[in-house]
Design an enzyme around this catalytic site. Sequence first.
Site, PDB file in Angstrom:
ATOM      1  N   CYS A 210      26.560 -10.541  -7.044  1.00 40.10           N
ATOM      2  CA  CYS A 210      27.997 -10.848  -6.887  1.00 40.10           C
ATOM      3  C   CYS A 210      28.524 -11.785  -7.971  1.00 40.10           C
ATOM      4  O   CYS A 210      29.716 -11.778  -8.267  1.00 40.10           O
ATOM      5  CB  CYS A 210      28.262 -11.466  -5.521  1.00 40.10           C
TER       6      CYS A 210
ATOM      7  N   HIS B 216      35.366 -13.909  -5.892  1.00 38.86           N
ATOM      8  CA  HIS B 216      34.646 -12.679  -5.572  1.00 38.86           C
ATOM      9  C   HIS B 216      35.084 -12.241  -4.173  1.00 38.86           C
ATOM     10  O   HIS B 216      35.143 -13.057  -3.255  1.00 38.86           O
ATOM     11  CB  HIS B 216      33.139 -12.935  -5.615  1.00 38.86           C
TER      12      HIS B 216
ATOM     13  N   ASN C  45      33.831  -4.973  -0.582  1.00 38.95           N
ATOM     14  CA  ASN C  45      33.092  -5.850  -1.504  1.00 38.95           C
ATOM     15  C   ASN C  45      32.445  -4.974  -2.575  1.00 38.95           C
ATOM     16  O   ASN C  45      31.557  -4.176  -2.279  1.00 38.95           O
ATOM     17  CB  ASN C  45      32.051  -6.621  -0.686  1.00 38.95           C
TER      18      ASN C  45
HETATM   19  N1  COA Z   1      30.547  -2.732  13.829  1.00 40.21           N
HETATM   20  C1  COA Z   1      30.455  -3.147  15.093  1.00 40.21           C
HETATM   21  N2  COA Z   1      29.605  -4.110  15.501  1.00 40.21           N
HETATM   22  C2  COA Z   1      28.834  -4.682  14.571  1.00 40.21           C
HETATM   23  C3  COA Z   1      28.881  -4.301  13.216  1.00 40.21           C
HETATM   24  C4  COA Z   1      29.777  -3.286  12.863  1.00 40.21           C
HETATM   25  N3  COA Z   1      29.896  -2.843  11.600  1.00 40.21           N
HETATM   26  N4  COA Z   1      28.005  -5.060  12.551  1.00 40.21           N
HETATM   27  C5  COA Z   1      27.416  -5.886  13.413  1.00 40.21           C
HETATM   28  N5  COA Z   1      27.922  -5.665  14.652  1.00 40.21           N
HETATM   29  C6  COA Z   1      27.584  -6.325  15.908  1.00 40.21           C
HETATM   30  C7  COA Z   1      26.257  -7.035  15.848  1.00 40.21           C
HETATM   31  O1  COA Z   1      25.229  -6.114  16.119  1.00 40.21           O
HETATM   32  C8  COA Z   1      26.412  -8.061  16.944  1.00 40.21           C
HETATM   33  O2  COA Z   1      26.162  -7.433  18.179  1.00 40.21           O
HETATM   34  P1  COA Z   1      25.353  -8.221  19.360  1.00 40.21           P
HETATM   35  O3  COA Z   1      26.153  -9.450  19.625  1.00 40.21           O
HETATM   36  O4  COA Z   1      25.345  -7.226  20.445  1.00 40.21           O
HETATM   37  O5  COA Z   1      24.017  -8.510  18.752  1.00 40.21           O
HETATM   38  C9  COA Z   1      27.906  -8.402  16.916  1.00 40.21           C
HETATM   39  O6  COA Z   1      28.526  -7.355  16.164  1.00 40.21           O
HETATM   40  C10 COA Z   1      28.234  -9.724  16.269  1.00 40.21           C
HETATM   41  O7  COA Z   1      27.450  -9.843  15.135  1.00 40.21           O
HETATM   42  P2  COA Z   1      27.479 -11.189  14.350  1.00 40.21           P
HETATM   43  O8  COA Z   1      26.482 -11.079  13.276  1.00 40.21           O
HETATM   44  O9  COA Z   1      27.437 -12.361  15.288  1.00 40.21           O
HETATM   45  O10 COA Z   1      28.926 -11.107  13.724  1.00 40.21           O
HETATM   46  P3  COA Z   1      29.611 -12.176  12.834  1.00 40.21           P
HETATM   47  O11 COA Z   1      30.815 -12.652  13.544  1.00 40.21           O
HETATM   48  O12 COA Z   1      28.657 -13.173  12.301  1.00 40.21           O
HETATM   49  O13 COA Z   1      30.086 -11.281  11.611  1.00 40.21           O
HETATM   50  C11 COA Z   1      29.532 -10.673   9.374  1.00 40.21           C
HETATM   51  C12 COA Z   1      29.154 -10.569  10.820  1.00 40.21           C
HETATM   52  C13 COA Z   1      28.578  -9.848   8.533  1.00 40.21           C
HETATM   53  C14 COA Z   1      30.942 -10.095   9.189  1.00 40.21           C
HETATM   54  C15 COA Z   1      29.521 -12.178   8.999  1.00 40.21           C
HETATM   55  O14 COA Z   1      28.261 -12.726   9.274  1.00 40.21           O
HETATM   56  C16 COA Z   1      29.861 -12.413   7.576  1.00 40.21           C
HETATM   57  O15 COA Z   1      31.008 -12.332   7.180  1.00 40.21           O
HETATM   58  N6  COA Z   1      28.877 -12.743   6.733  1.00 40.21           N
HETATM   59  C17 COA Z   1      29.034 -12.811   5.303  1.00 40.21           C
HETATM   60  C18 COA Z   1      28.786 -11.429   4.759  1.00 40.21           C
HETATM   61  C19 COA Z   1      29.189 -11.256   3.344  1.00 40.21           C
HETATM   62  O16 COA Z   1      30.244 -11.639   2.933  1.00 40.21           O
HETATM   63  N7  COA Z   1      28.327 -10.646   2.559  1.00 40.21           N
HETATM   64  C20 COA Z   1      28.554 -10.359   1.212  1.00 40.21           C
HETATM   65  C21 COA Z   1      28.136 -11.508   0.390  1.00 40.21           C
HETATM   66  S1  COA Z   1      28.439 -11.288  -1.257  1.00 40.21           S
END
Ligand code: COA
Length: 330
Positions: free
Chosen positions: A113, A257, A287
């Site tokens: 990234c 980014h 992204n």
């Molecule tokens: N659709 C529906 N549900 C989903 C899903 C999707 N695409 N992806 C994950 N889930 C589910 C998970 O399985 C979890 O279910 P559970 O509670 O039954 O286990 C639930 O949603 C919540 O997951 P969680 O990981 O707690 O969600 P979150 O609020 O932390 O959001 C991200 C997840 C990935 C959006 C968040 O962690 C984030 O923004 N991280 C940074 C990611 C990023 O920017 N990456 C690129 C870096 S360059």
Amino acid sequence: MRGARILGTGRALPSRVVTNAELTTMMDTSEEWIVQRTGIRERRFVDPGTGASDLGVQAARAAIERAGLVPQDIQFIVFATLSPDLFFPGSGVFVQEKLGLDTIGALDVRTQCTGFIYGLSVAEAYVKAGFYDHVLVIGAEVQSTGLDMSTAGRDVSVLFGDGGGAVIVGPTEPGKGILSTHLHSEGKYARELMVEAPASIENPRISKEMIDARRHLGTMNGRSVFIHATRRFPEVIREALAENGMTVSDLSIVIPHQANLRITQAVTKALGVPAEKVFSNIEKYGNTTAASVPIALDECVEQGRIREGDVVCLAAFGSGFTWASSLIRW
Ligand code: COA
């Protein structure tokens, strides 16, 4: 020492739009979950047979034209990508060939990234030192061929899209253009966001067992990425401002980014800048890793959101972990 500035910008986005609704036909997810957690409404996917170098070349042609140059003016290529056309060689050499350039150097950068900003720092140093007058810097990615589109991979696959962006870096007066660049890494978190295979520590580098275990597809500890990103983005932007004796009130625009809208919102709040000074286009493209900053920069230029004399801060955080910023007097 002379200065280095961005002479032209360009971008390339595949024409195929993949909406959140389309993703719901492939995996157990919902439009609401994706929009609420990430801000993404759609992304672009390439047609089969298109590599990162193809998007890079398209973006490069636009940037060369914007700079008022012709391809033969380019003296060096820096190509940032985590999705090179092949495992090796890097994609830079394909750009050299496709642009019909003489045997100029082509360097691939592998910092995901932050790849574009790392690449920009190389161009900045070469131009400031007088090695080259016109350096092409590309960030381009084909993510779509490396995503797990089943429910098991939904936390990663809904985030990413394909695209390319490019700039031409050339000389200017000292104190103008790219003022400073700040680069960091913390390898103890390398496994928080990675693709495990193919890998040279494996023999063979890829096997049916590894593919069956989906080790060739990206994995991410989303919570860890979120926590570190929201700390490092403001930190590295402030580092750039301090280096140049400026404060956040001097910023005309921040181009982060495009990782995730929630990360961008948290960074905006932490910096205490008005939301309209922080650019976002993640809802359209998702992204696009190394491509996101140059695509966003090109859109800002096109929309007239950057004017001569403006102070522009580019910033990125991602896999590695790596993070970086670049402060520019436009
Ligand atoms: N659709 C529906 N549900 C989903 C899903 C999707 N695409 N992806 C994950 N889930 C589910 C998970 O399985 C979890 O279910 P559970 O509670 O039954 O286990 C639930 O949603 C919540 O997951 P969680 O990981 O707690 O969600 P979150 O609020 O932390 O959001 C991200 C997840 C990935 C959006 C968040 O962690 C984030 O923004 N991280 C940074 C990611 C990023 O920017 N990456 C690129 C870096 S360059």
